[in-house]
Structures are given as C-alpha cells and as structure tokens.
Write a protein that holds these residues in place. Structure first.
Motif: not given
Length: 255
Positions: A13-15, A20-27, A29-32, A48-49
């Motif tokens: 859940g570091c975010g 770094d997601c150029v398409a804002s396709a990741l978010y 939720e609940g620390g994950k 990057v993970c």
C-alpha cells in the motif's frame, strides 16, 4: 485475463504505482492498490513496485531484470561516440550474426511509443532483398531525370545494381502508422548497431520508392495501415573514418 494483476498479499500500500500511473488506472483502497479501466499497459507500475506485487500476465516478463541506469555510462564518452557516428555506404562481405540482429531488434522494441501503442513493426528483407532492390533500380532508371525529383546529387551518381543496399548483408524496414514512433525505434536500433561494431545507412530513396510504386510496397507485406518510415541498411563497415565531421553552429532559442 487482466492486463495488470496485483497480488494483495504482497502489496504494502505504498502508493508508488498509483502516483506513477500515467492513465490514473490505479487507486488505493483498504491499504491495497487496485486496478480500474483505462490502463495503457506501459508497465510503470510493474517497474516501480518495490516488492514485486504487480504482474502483467499477457506479457513475457522473463527479460524484465533489474534496471541499468544510463548514468552508469560515461556521459562524455557516450556523447563523443554519438558525434563520431557516420553514415556507412561501404560494407564488408560479412553477415551480421543472429545474436547481434536480435539485440538490434530488441533495442527497437524497447523504444518509446506514444501512449505506449507499441505499434512499430520490423521487416527484414532477407531472401527478397535482391528482388526488391532490382525493382527500386528499375524505378530510378525509368524516365529521363526521375532522380532529380529526389536529389540534385544524383546528376553525378551512377545508379548501379547495388545503388540502394550497397551490398550490405542486412536491410530492415521500420514501419508504423506513426512516423515519430518508428523514427525513435530506428534511432535506438542504430545506437545499438553502432555499439556492436556495425554501420548503418538510412535509405530515404527506398522509402520514396515504396510511395511511388505499389508493387514495391506490396512485396514488403507491411502490417495493415503501416507505411515504411525508415529503411536501415546494416553491416560491417569497409571504411574507417579518422575524425569527427564538422557541423554548422548550434541553433537554439530561449523563449
């Protein structure tokens, strides 16, 4: 099958992937980290993970090893080498080894493409090289002064049977819907080829032939909608340059 899979048991859940997601396709939720629609498959989240929680199951990730930074190369030596490169028109009668060809193509595959379209194709002329060159020669020799449409220097040039490919052992046509993507791939390929001791000639004359003669383009059998952006003639140089060629002064404007 999902393009991106995130192993929630590994995700901390570091975010970093979200940021770094150029398409804002990741978010988060609940620390994950979670995935929604809009992914352009750029692989930034995978790279990057910090804990390797991201997988791209539709891709071959076997060669996705630890990153080598360009800062590990000596920048002055690299610039000097780039300034030293020359277009090669004289080649040795020596084939390009398969392992070197594979490295050149790999460099092209990893060149950047707009919106990560990865829509560049590479056509090796191979057994059709002589046949296609003959068609180009016929086109250039046909009609009085046809060459002047391309270059004034052709006035003094003998268009012999090897005018296009210079007896080089390898010709690769780089094609795409988008000229920028294919050009960037070609530049990556040339740098890799030069680092392997090979020389490169970009044949603008050949690409012009593909526009003028549908038969020549048909012989290439390019992917649908593709155009020949560059034609890379590659081989071991049979000429040695002694010094960097001069250039005109740098043109730069600061706004």
């Amino acid at each position: 099958m999902n393009i991106i899979d995130i192993d929630s048991s590994k995700c901390i859940g570091c975010g970093m992937c979200v940021k770094d997601c150029v398409a804002s396709a990741l978010y988060l939720e609940g620390g994950k980290a979670k995935v929604r629609s809009g992914c352009i498959e750029c692989g930034h989240c995978f790279s990057v993970c910090p804990v390797g929680a991201v997988d791209m199951p539709t891709y071959d990730i076997s060669d996705c090893v630890e990153i080598t930074s360009m800062t590990e190369l000596d920048s002055k030596t690299m610039l000097q080498a780039m300034k030293s490169r020359r277009t090669i028109r004289q080649y040795k009668d020596k084939p390009v080894e398969k392992e070197k060809l594979d490295m050149i193509l790999e460099a092209g595959r990893y060149a950047p493409t707009g919106a990560n379209s990865q829509n560049v194709a590479f056509t090796i002329l191979g057994s059709k090289q002589d046949e296609i060159e003959k068609e180009c020669i016929k086109l250039f020799r046909a009609g009085v002064g046809i060459g002047s449409k391309f270059s004034k220097s052709l006035k003094n040039t003998n268009i012999d049977d090897h005018f296009f490919f210079k007896k080089a052992p390898l010709v690769i046509v780089v094609s795409g819907h988008d000229s920028v993507n294919a050009t960037l791939a070609s530049a990556y390929m040339e740098i890799e080829a030069n680092s392997l001791g090979l020389g490169v000639l970009y044949s603008g004359f050949f690409c012009a032939c593909t526009k003028l003669n549908p038969l020549i383009k048909a012989k290439l059998n390019l992917p649908k909608g593709h155009k020949a952006v560059t034609c890379m003639i590659i081989g071991y140089p049979d000429v040695e340059y002694k010094r960097i060629a001069p250039r005109k002064p740098l043109k730069i404007k600061t706004l």
